[in-house]
Write an enzyme that holds these catalytic residues in place. Sequence first.
Site, short mmCIF file in Angstrom:
data_model
loop_
_atom_site.label_atom_id
_atom_site.label_comp_id
_atom_site.label_asym_id
_atom_site.label_seq_id
_atom_site.Cartn_x
_atom_site.Cartn_y
_atom_site.Cartn_z
N ASN A 10 0.88 -1.18 0.00
CA ASN A 10 0.00 0.00 0.00
C ASN A 10 0.91 1.23 0.00
O ASN A 10 1.52 1.54 1.02
CB ASN A 10 -0.89 -0.05 1.25
CG ASN A 10 -1.71 1.22 1.43
OD1 ASN A 10 -1.78 2.06 0.54
ND2 ASN A 10 -2.35 1.35 2.59
N LYS A 12 0.09 4.26 -0.17
CA LYS A 12 -0.54 5.44 0.44
C LYS A 12 -0.35 6.66 -0.49
O LYS A 12 -0.37 6.49 -1.71
CB LYS A 12 -0.01 5.64 1.86
CG LYS A 12 -0.14 4.34 2.69
CD LYS A 12 0.13 4.49 4.15
CE LYS A 12 -0.04 3.13 4.84
NZ LYS A 12 0.15 3.19 6.29
N HIS A 98 -9.35 1.02 5.44
CA HIS A 98 -8.03 1.21 6.04
C HIS A 98 -8.17 2.13 7.26
O HIS A 98 -8.98 3.08 7.23
CB HIS A 98 -7.07 1.81 5.01
CG HIS A 98 -5.65 1.77 5.49
ND1 HIS A 98 -5.15 2.70 6.38
CD2 HIS A 98 -4.65 0.90 5.25
CE1 HIS A 98 -3.89 2.39 6.65
NE2 HIS A 98 -3.56 1.31 5.98
N GLU A 100 -6.48 4.51 8.27
CA GLU A 100 -6.29 5.94 7.99
C GLU A 100 -7.57 6.54 7.40
O GLU A 100 -7.91 7.69 7.68
CB GLU A 100 -5.08 6.12 7.04
CG GLU A 100 -3.78 5.91 7.80
CD GLU A 100 -2.61 5.40 6.97
OE1 GLU A 100 -2.66 5.49 5.74
OE2 GLU A 100 -1.65 4.90 7.59
N GLU A 174 -4.98 -5.23 10.60
CA GLU A 174 -3.95 -4.20 10.77
C GLU A 174 -4.18 -3.50 12.10
O GLU A 174 -4.98 -2.55 12.17
CB GLU A 174 -4.04 -3.18 9.64
CG GLU A 174 -3.73 -3.74 8.27
CD GLU A 174 -3.15 -2.68 7.35
OE1 GLU A 174 -2.04 -2.92 6.86
OE2 GLU A 174 -3.75 -1.62 7.15
N GLY A 180 2.93 2.16 10.88
CA GLY A 180 3.85 3.28 10.75
C GLY A 180 4.58 3.63 12.04
O GLY A 180 5.20 4.69 12.14
N SER A 220 3.88 -2.31 10.19
CA SER A 220 5.34 -2.34 10.34
C SER A 220 5.97 -3.66 9.90
O SER A 220 6.90 -4.15 10.51
CB SER A 220 5.73 -2.01 11.79
OG SER A 220 5.33 -0.69 12.12
#
Length: 258
Positions: A10, A12, A98, A100, A174, A180, A220
């Site tokens: 991904n 992003k 996701h 985010e 996730e 991250g 990660s």
Amino acid sequence: MSDRVLIAGNWKMNLDPDEGARFMEQFVLDAAGRAEVLLFPPALTLDSVRRALLEDPPARRVSLGVQNIHPEAAGAFTGEISAEMASAAGAEFVLVGHSERRALFGETLGDTRAKVSAVQRARLVPLLCVGETLEERKRGELERVLVGQLDAVIGTESIRDGVIAGGAFVLAYEPVWAIGTGETATPGDAAEAHALLRSLLSERLSPAVSDRVPILYGGSVKPDNAAELLNAPEVSGVLVGGASLDPESFAAIVRAAG
Ligand code: 13P
């Protein structure tokens, strides 16, 4: 459990069309590898990656996806793209839910349901992301969160029927606290959450249909921890953010799948 091994990147909001093309020049795959590779570039970069794939036959094991869609097929929705457009541009997969999108763009459970339904309408494969925040984990709410996020989608009759009828569906666990942050779930953490998701899928669909749904781990993932995560029970692959931006480290993660 699904025999497929999926290694997904991904990107992003990283890598413009030129940078995406350069990535593809440097991304070397071992032709004998068993992993299926999925790349989710920004929508504007998809075409340059698609062109690079057409020119480079050894990279044929790579499929493409987009990171988000609007549930409607077309219309006055400035700034949005539809699943049908993504399909016409060469995408086969769509990320939905996701963390985010949920945290930064206010995506609700109802939005994830509508988007998965739109992805199925366009005959693409939804890759639904689920996962808990650190606070939720500390409060012992892992199961409640995962059940809520999965049921928002798979509890819907039409979606469930679609999956049962053979429509492909991919799930990614996730944990938000591992995205991250450099903080990775241990293989044990991943195995626990994946087992929970597998049993929910099995109850909601059927054991046989559930077995066809790959469950990826994301958060990660790096070349040095990919192999142990991929070996954890019920982990059918990984969804990689930061480490998928570098062609060598992403190729090393693909190699870790064998
Ligand atoms: P990182 O690998 O950068 O933690 O990102 C994970 C992710 O969000 C993939 O969708």
